[in-house]
Design a protein around this motif. Structure first.
Motif, PDB file in Angstrom:
ATOM      1  N   HIS A   1       0.827  -1.216   0.000  1.00  0.00           N
ATOM      2  CA  HIS A   1       0.000   0.000   0.000  1.00  0.00           C
ATOM      3  C   HIS A   1       0.860   1.264   0.000  1.00  0.00           C
ATOM      4  O   HIS A   1       0.433   2.294  -0.541  1.00  0.00           O
ATOM      5  CB  HIS A   1      -0.941  -0.007   1.204  1.00  0.00           C
ATOM      6  CG  HIS A   1      -2.115  -0.919   1.035  1.00  0.00           C
ATOM      7  ND1 HIS A   1      -3.273  -0.541   0.380  1.00  0.00           N
ATOM      8  CD2 HIS A   1      -2.313  -2.213   1.413  1.00  0.00           C
ATOM      9  CE1 HIS A   1      -4.134  -1.547   0.380  1.00  0.00           C
ATOM     10  NE2 HIS A   1      -3.574  -2.567   1.000  1.00  0.00           N
ATOM     11  N   TRP A   2       2.034   1.199   0.596  1.00  0.00           N
ATOM     12  CA  TRP A   2       2.928   2.354   0.538  1.00  0.00           C
ATOM     13  C   TRP A   2       3.408   2.595  -0.885  1.00  0.00           C
ATOM     14  O   TRP A   2       3.498   3.750  -1.326  1.00  0.00           O
ATOM     15  CB  TRP A   2       4.096   2.142   1.480  1.00  0.00           C
ATOM     16  CG  TRP A   2       5.061   3.283   1.507  1.00  0.00           C
ATOM     17  CD1 TRP A   2       6.269   3.368   0.867  1.00  0.00           C
ATOM     18  CD2 TRP A   2       4.886   4.520   2.202  1.00  0.00           C
ATOM     19  NE1 TRP A   2       6.864   4.567   1.116  1.00  0.00           N
ATOM     20  CE2 TRP A   2       6.036   5.307   1.941  1.00  0.00           C
ATOM     21  CE3 TRP A   2       3.882   5.042   3.007  1.00  0.00           C
ATOM     22  CZ2 TRP A   2       6.206   6.576   2.461  1.00  0.00           C
ATOM     23  CZ3 TRP A   2       4.053   6.313   3.538  1.00  0.00           C
ATOM     24  CH2 TRP A   2       5.187   7.063   3.252  1.00  0.00           C
TER      25      TRP A   2
ATOM     26  N   LYS B   1       1.723   1.719  -3.574  1.00  0.00           N
ATOM     27  CA  LYS B   1       0.571   2.230  -4.308  1.00  0.00           C
ATOM     28  C   LYS B   1       0.349   3.718  -4.055  1.00  0.00           C
ATOM     29  O   LYS B   1      -0.029   4.461  -4.953  1.00  0.00           O
ATOM     30  CB  LYS B   1      -0.693   1.448  -3.912  1.00  0.00           C
ATOM     31  CG  LYS B   1      -0.751   0.037  -4.461  1.00  0.00           C
ATOM     32  CD  LYS B   1      -2.070  -0.605  -4.089  1.00  0.00           C
ATOM     33  CE  LYS B   1      -2.177  -2.009  -4.668  1.00  0.00           C
ATOM     34  NZ  LYS B   1      -3.480  -2.640  -4.329  1.00  0.00           N
ATOM     35  N   LEU B   2       0.606   4.140  -2.818  1.00  0.00           N
ATOM     36  CA  LEU B   2       0.399   5.543  -2.491  1.00  0.00           C
ATOM     37  C   LEU B   2       1.449   6.435  -3.137  1.00  0.00           C
ATOM     38  O   LEU B   2       1.164   7.593  -3.491  1.00  0.00           O
ATOM     39  CB  LEU B   2       0.423   5.716  -0.969  1.00  0.00           C
ATOM     40  CG  LEU B   2       0.071   7.090  -0.419  1.00  0.00           C
ATOM     41  CD1 LEU B   2      -1.351   7.475  -0.807  1.00  0.00           C
ATOM     42  CD2 LEU B   2       0.220   7.103   1.100  1.00  0.00           C
ATOM     43  N   ASN B   3       2.672   5.921  -3.296  1.00  0.00           N
ATOM     44  CA  ASN B   3       3.763   6.706  -3.868  1.00  0.00           C
ATOM     45  C   ASN B   3       3.988   6.427  -5.347  1.00  0.00           C
ATOM     46  O   ASN B   3       5.000   6.885  -5.904  1.00  0.00           O
ATOM     47  CB  ASN B   3       5.066   6.441  -3.102  1.00  0.00           C
ATOM     48  CG  ASN B   3       4.992   6.942  -1.667  1.00  0.00           C
ATOM     49  OD1 ASN B   3       4.369   7.964  -1.394  1.00  0.00           O
ATOM     50  ND2 ASN B   3       5.614   6.217  -0.756  1.00  0.00           N
TER      51      ASN B   3
ATOM     52  N   ARG C   1      -1.579   6.089  -8.797  1.00  0.00           N
ATOM     53  CA  ARG C   1      -1.554   6.331  -7.363  1.00  0.00           C
ATOM     54  C   ARG C   1      -2.930   6.033  -6.765  1.00  0.00           C
ATOM     55  O   ARG C   1      -3.946   6.521  -7.244  1.00  0.00           O
ATOM     56  CB  ARG C   1      -1.162   7.780  -7.092  1.00  0.00           C
ATOM     57  CG  ARG C   1      -1.038   8.131  -5.617  1.00  0.00           C
ATOM     58  CD  ARG C   1      -0.430   9.497  -5.456  1.00  0.00           C
ATOM     59  NE  ARG C   1       0.924   9.539  -5.992  1.00  0.00           N
ATOM     60  CZ  ARG C   1       1.695  10.634  -5.991  1.00  0.00           C
ATOM     61  NH1 ARG C   1       1.200  11.769  -5.511  1.00  0.00           N
ATOM     62  NH2 ARG C   1       2.906  10.599  -6.499  1.00  0.00           N
ATOM     63  N   ASP C   2      -2.921   5.220  -5.733  1.00  0.00           N
ATOM     64  CA  ASP C   2      -4.161   4.815  -5.071  1.00  0.00           C
ATOM     65  C   ASP C   2      -4.256   5.532  -3.728  1.00  0.00           C
ATOM     66  O   ASP C   2      -3.536   5.201  -2.781  1.00  0.00           O
ATOM     67  CB  ASP C   2      -4.192   3.298  -4.872  1.00  0.00           C
ATOM     68  CG  ASP C   2      -5.552   2.801  -4.406  1.00  0.00           C
ATOM     69  OD1 ASP C   2      -6.462   3.637  -4.258  1.00  0.00           O
ATOM     70  OD2 ASP C   2      -5.697   1.585  -4.189  1.00  0.00           O
ATOM     71  N   TYR C   3      -5.151   6.523  -3.660  1.00  0.00           N
ATOM     72  CA  TYR C   3      -5.268   7.311  -2.437  1.00  0.00           C
ATOM     73  C   TYR C   3      -6.043   6.580  -1.351  1.00  0.00           C
ATOM     74  O   TYR C   3      -6.045   7.017  -0.195  1.00  0.00           O
ATOM     75  CB  TYR C   3      -5.936   8.650  -2.746  1.00  0.00           C
ATOM     76  CG  TYR C   3      -5.060   9.567  -3.574  1.00  0.00           C
ATOM     77  CD1 TYR C   3      -4.043  10.309  -2.970  1.00  0.00           C
ATOM     78  CD2 TYR C   3      -5.238   9.683  -4.944  1.00  0.00           C
ATOM     79  CE1 TYR C   3      -3.235  11.148  -3.716  1.00  0.00           C
ATOM     80  CE2 TYR C   3      -4.428  10.524  -5.701  1.00  0.00           C
ATOM     81  CZ  TYR C   3      -3.427  11.249  -5.083  1.00  0.00           C
ATOM     82  OH  TYR C   3      -2.622  12.074  -5.822  1.00  0.00           O
ATOM     83  N   TYR C   4      -6.722   5.481  -1.700  1.00  0.00           N
ATOM     84  CA  TYR C   4      -7.423   4.713  -0.677  1.00  0.00           C
ATOM     85  C   TYR C   4      -6.457   3.993   0.263  1.00  0.00           C
ATOM     86  O   TYR C   4      -6.828   3.611   1.374  1.00  0.00           O
ATOM     87  CB  TYR C   4      -8.358   3.698  -1.321  1.00  0.00           C
ATOM     88  CG  TYR C   4      -9.543   4.324  -2.014  1.00  0.00           C
ATOM     89  CD1 TYR C   4     -10.609   4.831  -1.278  1.00  0.00           C
ATOM     90  CD2 TYR C   4      -9.595   4.415  -3.399  1.00  0.00           C
ATOM     91  CE1 TYR C   4     -11.702   5.416  -1.902  1.00  0.00           C
ATOM     92  CE2 TYR C   4     -10.681   4.997  -4.038  1.00  0.00           C
ATOM     93  CZ  TYR C   4     -11.732   5.498  -3.286  1.00  0.00           C
ATOM     94  OH  TYR C   4     -12.797   6.081  -3.911  1.00  0.00           O
ATOM     95  N   SER C   5      -5.227   3.804  -0.191  1.00  0.00           N
ATOM     96  CA  SER C   5      -4.243   3.128   0.655  1.00  0.00           C
ATOM     97  C   SER C   5      -3.897   3.935   1.893  1.00  0.00           C
ATOM     98  O   SER C   5      -3.465   3.368   2.907  1.00  0.00           O
ATOM     99  CB  SER C   5      -2.969   2.854  -0.160  1.00  0.00           C
ATOM    100  OG  SER C   5      -3.236   2.008  -1.248  1.00  0.00           O
ATOM    101  N   ILE C   6      -4.079   5.252   1.829  1.00  0.00           N
ATOM    102  CA  ILE C   6      -3.748   6.074   2.992  1.00  0.00           C
ATOM    103  C   ILE C   6      -4.672   5.779   4.170  1.00  0.00           C
ATOM    104  O   ILE C   6      -4.263   5.863   5.335  1.00  0.00           O
ATOM    105  CB  ILE C   6      -3.791   7.573   2.609  1.00  0.00           C
ATOM    106  CG1 ILE C   6      -3.164   8.414   3.725  1.00  0.00           C
ATOM    107  CG2 ILE C   6      -5.216   8.027   2.345  1.00  0.00           C
ATOM    108  CD1 ILE C   6      -3.003   9.873   3.359  1.00  0.00           C
TER     109      ILE C   6
END
Length: 205
Positions: free
Chosen positions: A58-59, A61-63, A68-73
């Protein structure tokens, strides 16, 4: 055979545990206890590795620069908050257990909702392909049970037969849960036997 040493260790360990469980041999009992006690730290280590891998995925995916997947935050923040609360309060603290419960219950309810919608959609697609009296019977019984169990009609309080029938109907989820547990048990036994005879070697990948 790939990974013959790992296969031999897995087969020998499984045989020792099985023999210690079914045969009252004094020599095998302490060996079985030692092997079973090793499973706790090994399982904890495997769970820790799985958690670290989940966080790293998920990190990334966020970076990611492209997708970029903002749901991972949300997952990262929820994990950080739960982990910090567990370190500060402790796993047996009632406030920490309340926090975990308030996170776990909505997730379970969401998964059950997704499962319900998926099964309903699959049933509709199946009945569209295979139309017959079973589809009509299933649809009519589903509508009838939804009306009776919704509480809009008080028929169950006036007619003893319907009340007993609905009480028996409410026990069906228990039977379904037991069937699922039996299926899991049989699947675990089958997987264990396949690993025991060397047919499956998940540790050699």
């Amino acid at each position: 055979m790939r990974a013959p040493i790992s296969t031999a260790i897995a087969i020998a360990t499984g045989l020792l545990i099985l023999l210690g469980a079914f045969l009252p041999i004094p020599v095998l009992l302490p060996i079985r206890q030692i092997l079973l006690s090793w499973t706790i730290p090994v399982a904890a280590t495997a769970g820790l590795i799985a958690i670290l891998n989940l966080l790293s995925v998920h990190w990334r995916k966020l970076n990611s620069a492209r997708e970029r997947d903002y749901y991972s935050i949300f997952l990262l923040l929820a994990f950080a908050a739960t982990f910090a609360a567990g370190l500060i309060l402790g796993p047996t603290d009632p406030d920490f257990q309340k926090i975990v419960t308030h996170i776990q219950f909505p997730v379970e309810a969401s998964l059950m909702g997704v499962l319900t919608v998926t099964l309903t959609y699959a049933s509709i697609r199946l009945f569209q392909r295979k139309r017959g009296w079973l589809a009509v019977l299933f649809t009519a019984s589903t509508i009838l049970f939804l009306i009776l169990l919704s509480g809009f009609l008080n028929i169950s309080e006036n007619i003893p037969f319907v009340k007993d029938f609905l009480a028996a109907l409410n026990t069906l989820p228990i039977a379904g849960a037991r069937g699922i547990l039996l299926g899991i048990a049989l699947g675990s036994i089958t997987t264990g036997l396949r690993i025991l005879i060397g047919a499956d070697r998940p540790y050699s990948g």
